[in-house]
Scaffold this motif. Structure first.
Motif, PDB file in Angstrom:
ATOM      1  N   ASP A 170      44.798  25.918  17.282  1.00 46.28           N
ATOM      2  CA  ASP A 170      45.468  26.563  16.149  1.00 46.28           C
ATOM      3  C   ASP A 170      45.486  25.587  14.984  1.00 46.28           C
ATOM      4  O   ASP A 170      45.842  24.416  15.148  1.00 46.28           O
ATOM      5  CB  ASP A 170      46.900  26.954  16.522  1.00 46.28           C
ATOM      6  N   VAL A 171      45.096  26.071  13.811  1.00 45.50           N
ATOM      7  CA  VAL A 171      45.055  25.231  12.615  1.00 45.50           C
ATOM      8  C   VAL A 171      45.994  25.812  11.572  1.00 45.50           C
ATOM      9  O   VAL A 171      45.950  27.012  11.283  1.00 45.50           O
ATOM     10  CB  VAL A 171      43.626  25.123  12.042  1.00 45.50           C
ATOM     11  N   VAL A 172      46.853  24.965  11.024  1.00 41.57           N
ATOM     12  CA  VAL A 172      47.831  25.368  10.018  1.00 41.57           C
ATOM     13  C   VAL A 172      47.621  24.520   8.775  1.00 41.57           C
ATOM     14  O   VAL A 172      47.581  23.286   8.860  1.00 41.57           O
ATOM     15  CB  VAL A 172      49.273  25.175  10.531  1.00 41.57           C
ATOM     16  N   GLY A 173      47.481  25.157   7.627  1.00 37.40           N
ATOM     17  CA  GLY A 173      47.363  24.440   6.365  1.00 37.40           C
ATOM     18  C   GLY A 173      48.711  24.383   5.666  1.00 37.40           C
ATOM     19  O   GLY A 173      49.399  25.392   5.550  1.00 37.40           O
ATOM     20  N   VAL A 210      47.250  20.487   8.868  1.00 32.73           N
ATOM     21  CA  VAL A 210      46.644  19.671   7.812  1.00 32.73           C
ATOM     22  C   VAL A 210      47.635  19.663   6.656  1.00 32.73           C
ATOM     23  O   VAL A 210      47.859  20.687   6.008  1.00 32.73           O
ATOM     24  CB  VAL A 210      45.283  20.236   7.383  1.00 32.73           C
ATOM     25  N   VAL A 211      48.237  18.505   6.417  1.00 39.57           N
ATOM     26  CA  VAL A 211      49.438  18.420   5.581  1.00 39.57           C
ATOM     27  C   VAL A 211      49.150  17.682   4.278  1.00 39.57           C
ATOM     28  O   VAL A 211      48.690  16.533   4.293  1.00 39.57           O
ATOM     29  CB  VAL A 211      50.571  17.704   6.339  1.00 39.57           C
ATOM     30  N   GLY A 212      49.453  18.327   3.156  1.00 37.17           N
ATOM     31  CA  GLY A 212      49.391  17.673   1.863  1.00 37.17           C
ATOM     32  C   GLY A 212      50.719  17.013   1.545  1.00 37.17           C
ATOM     33  O   GLY A 212      51.767  17.665   1.584  1.00 37.17           O
ATOM     34  N   VAL A 242      49.399  17.984  16.352  1.00 43.51           N
ATOM     35  CA  VAL A 242      48.828  16.922  15.526  1.00 43.51           C
ATOM     36  C   VAL A 242      49.052  17.241  14.054  1.00 43.51           C
ATOM     37  O   VAL A 242      48.925  18.390  13.628  1.00 43.51           O
ATOM     38  CB  VAL A 242      47.308  16.778  15.787  1.00 43.51           C
ATOM     39  N   ALA A 243      49.382  16.218  13.275  1.00 47.75           N
ATOM     40  CA  ALA A 243      49.418  16.354  11.820  1.00 47.75           C
ATOM     41  C   ALA A 243      48.368  15.418  11.233  1.00 47.75           C
ATOM     42  O   ALA A 243      48.361  14.218  11.527  1.00 47.75           O
ATOM     43  CB  ALA A 243      50.794  16.011  11.269  1.00 47.75           C
ATOM     44  N   LEU A 244      47.485  15.975  10.426  1.00 44.67           N
ATOM     45  CA  LEU A 244      46.481  15.198   9.694  1.00 44.67           C
ATOM     46  C   LEU A 244      46.901  15.207   8.233  1.00 44.67           C
ATOM     47  O   LEU A 244      46.994  16.274   7.613  1.00 44.67           O
ATOM     48  CB  LEU A 244      45.098  15.832   9.866  1.00 44.67           C
ATOM     49  N   ILE A 245      47.173  14.051   7.673  1.00 46.98           N
ATOM     50  CA  ILE A 245      47.783  13.998   6.351  1.00 46.98           C
ATOM     51  C   ILE A 245      46.785  13.578   5.282  1.00 46.98           C
ATOM     52  O   ILE A 245      45.811  12.869   5.541  1.00 46.98           O
ATOM     53  CB  ILE A 245      48.994  13.049   6.319  1.00 46.98           C
ATOM     54  N   GLY A 246      47.051  14.040   4.065  1.00 47.59           N
ATOM     55  CA  GLY A 246      46.301  13.629   2.887  1.00 47.59           C
ATOM     56  C   GLY A 246      47.220  13.682   1.688  1.00 47.59           C
ATOM     57  O   GLY A 246      48.246  14.361   1.707  1.00 47.59           O
ATOM     58  N   SER A 247      46.864  12.969   0.632  1.00 49.77           N
ATOM     59  CA  SER A 247      47.718  12.998  -0.554  1.00 49.77           C
ATOM     60  C   SER A 247      47.454  14.267  -1.350  1.00 49.77           C
ATOM     61  O   SER A 247      46.452  14.962  -1.143  1.00 49.77           O
ATOM     62  CB  SER A 247      47.459  11.771  -1.434  1.00 49.77           C
ATOM     63  N   ALA A 293      56.038  20.648   4.634  1.00 48.31           N
ATOM     64  CA  ALA A 293      55.314  19.444   5.034  1.00 48.31           C
ATOM     65  C   ALA A 293      56.206  18.524   5.858  1.00 48.31           C
ATOM     66  O   ALA A 293      55.799  17.979   6.883  1.00 48.31           O
ATOM     67  CB  ALA A 293      54.796  18.718   3.800  1.00 48.31           C
ATOM     68  N   ARG A 294      57.455  18.369   5.437  1.00 47.88           N
ATOM     69  CA  ARG A 294      58.393  17.528   6.173  1.00 47.88           C
ATOM     70  C   ARG A 294      58.601  18.069   7.592  1.00 47.88           C
ATOM     71  O   ARG A 294      58.636  17.308   8.568  1.00 47.88           O
ATOM     72  CB  ARG A 294      59.723  17.464   5.425  1.00 47.88           C
TER      73      ARG A 294
END
Length: 560
Positions: A416-419, A320-322, A390-395, A335-336
């Motif tokens: 597995d979940v990575v913040g 889950v990527v900011g 998977v990458a789930l993106i948000g601002s 994030a990159r």
């Protein structure tokens, strides 16, 4: 260890900067340059030579042994402008080292490895054992020829520009098969071998049993992830030795934990010896999976070892990527890296557009419009459950009024979940305004689409009474034009009309704008959904055009 070699005063200065930055990772080699290079080449995993590339080529040429054996070598020029990956780009880690050196010294990394240059993941950089026609298949990927991906077991691979079929293939398998002429085999660590052994069982017997079990089941030893056994056998030399020779970790479990695992072949012997009716099968099955090889004994007389083999499904990975507030230089390196690693990207269409150029060829993009947050979260989790990366993106920061909450509410412990944190709007706006968040502060969203206004109002009132700096997210839209005036009125009941207020629109983006006003003068009609509004507390001041909240509860002296 990274060996550092220099020949000139300028090179030594840059060398010393790197040594100071990485004191535990580096070793400086003094003396004649040729001798220093030879010693470092034989003693270190990687080298950084503050020398001309031609000189280093001549020095290391007689030392070369092979692609998998040679250390990675990076050259830094006399002016410290470039960090050149010269040798061992993938296998030796020189490409990554060049980027790291560049970050420390302010040098531009120079990487000429073909896959890196065009953004395709190198088949020998995936962290998996690889066999077969790596060069030929990599060349086919680079040339755009059809390369099929045949995944016999699910594994979260990075994106690859593959086709449904083609003359070349990448095969993901834990089977004991030989690669075809134009095929690469990737060996994911899917196999867990449960082991039981009597006291004093020889390592040769344990290892021989494991190899025989794998061979007869048609499984590859290169896909063994770990050996597993009971705690009582954690230091049994034969088991420890077998794990060491296979190059895998030894994992142990308590007897009570193993006793709760349902197995097809329980026995009284281990129950009497270590307190569980099964060691090999139970230890292999404890993490879940498919039992491929039921418990079997070694052929020695008497048999002193047992083993069982389980295939664990590859765990999908959800990052889950900011993305930060919008400016590319506020997108974090982590994030990159996650964007490059993900084979599936899920996000709001306008956020996808921000980072589309950073995605690797072959990335599958699942984008949707405003108002589909829960659907995007469910989609991302479902893709991860299929064993994908998977990458789930948000601002901003994905955990602040963004995608982390619905995603984690949907996810269970089967993935597995990575913040990945990002710079959220309050921080981006605060940096533009000055230091409004210098003491206690709170962020409150004024959107009542998901939260009843009564709850929002209660929180605003609590912040007002507690004299806390408040940052309002989602302050005003066309359909919600009364919430901001109401919130400001609540604050005005506890703060002076001259209280500083910062208004920032599109923080860090090309059309960024900001202004300082006061609680009494702010016109809510000038605010929209792209705006962040920060209201100071009773100690906040405007100083030299900047909004500042002191770190203490009161000013030590009146500001001038």
């Amino acid at each position: 260890m990274i060996g550092l070699i220099s020949a000139t005063a300028a090179g030594a200065a840059a060398r010393d900067r790197l040594a100071a930055a990485w004191p535990d990772r580096t070793r400086v080699y003094d003396g004649p340059v040729g001798d220093a290079v030879r010693r470092a080449f034989s003693e270190c995993e990687r080298l950084v030579c503050f020398l001309a590339t031609g000189a280093v080529v001549r020095l290391v040429a007689p030392l070369l042994d092979g692609k998998t054996a040679d250390p990675g070598v990076v050259c830094v020029d006399e002016g410290g402008r470039y960090a050149v990956s010269l040798l061992g780009g993938h296998a030796g880690g020189a490409n990554d080292l060049a980027r790291e050196v560049g970050a420390v010294l302010g040098a531009e990394p120079v990487v000429t490895t073909a896959t890196d240059a065009v953004g395709i993941a190198g088949l020998d950089t995936l962290g998996l054992p690889v066999e077969g026609a790596v060069a030929a298949v990599s060349r086919a990927l680079l040339d755009g020829e059809p390369v099929a991906l045949r995944a016999e077991v699910a594994w979260p691979l990075p994106p690859l520009p593959v086709a449904e079929d083609g003359p070349y293939a990448i095969r993901v398998t834990d089977r004991a098969v030989e690669p075809a002429e134009r095929e690469v085999l990737l060996r994911p660590p899917t196999l867990v071998v449960g082991v039981g052994a009597s006291k004093g069982a020889p390592a040769e017997e344990v290892l021989g049993l494991i190899e025989e079990a794998l061979r007869e089941a048609g499984l590859s030893p290169r896909s063994v992830a770990e050996l597993a056994t009971v705690d009582a056998k954690a230091e049994e030399p034969g088991i420890v030795g077998a794990a060491a020779r296979l190059g895998v970790p030894l994992v142990t479990y308590g007897a009570e934990e193993l006793a709760r695992v349902e197995v097809p072949n329980p026995s009284d012997a281990p129950l009497a010896a270590v307190g569980t009716p099964s060691v090999a099968e139970a230890a292999a099955l404890l993490g879940g999976g498919e039992l491929l090889v039921p418990k079997r004994k070694s052929s020695a007389r008497p048999a002193m070892a047992t083993c069982a083999v389980v295939r664990r499904p590859g765990r999908g990975r959800l990052a889950v990527v900011g993305l930060g507030p919008g400016a590319r230089d506020l997108l974090t390196p982590r994030a990159r890296a996650e964007l490059e690693r993900a084979s599936v990207l899920v996000g709001l269409d306008q956020y996808v557009d921000q980072i589309r150029d950073l995605l690797r060829p072959g990335t599958r993009i699942l984008e949707s419009g405003l108002g589909a947050e829960e659907e995007r979260a469910r989609t991302a989790v479902a893709e991860a459950r299929e064993g994908r990366a998977v990458a789930l993106i948000g601002s901003g920061d994905a955990g602040v009024y963004a995608m982390a909450s619905p995603a984690l509410a949907e996810a269970s412990d089967d993935i597995d979940v990575v913040g990945v944190p990002g710079v959220t709007a309050a921080l981006a706006a605060g940096a533009i305004l000055g230091a409004p968040l210098g003491h206690d502060h709170v962020s409150i969203s004024l959107s009542d689409l998901h939260t009843p206004w009564e709850v929002i109002e209660r929180r605003v009132r609590a912040a007002a009474e507690a004299d806390i700096v408040v940052t309002f997210y989602n302050p005003r839209s066309r359909g919600r034009d009364w919430q901001l005036p109401k919130a400001l009125a609540i604050l005005a009941g506890h703060r002076d009309p001259a209280t500083p207020v910062g208004v920032v629109r599109n923080a860090s983006r090309p059309d960024e704008s900001s202004r300082l006003t006061t609680l009494g003068a702010l016109d809510p009609a000038t605010v929209d959904m792209m705006t962040v509004v920060t209201v100071g507390n009773t100690a906040t001041r405007e100083i030299a055009g900047r909004m500042v909240t002191p770190r203490g509860y009161r000013w030590q002296e009146e500001p001038r």
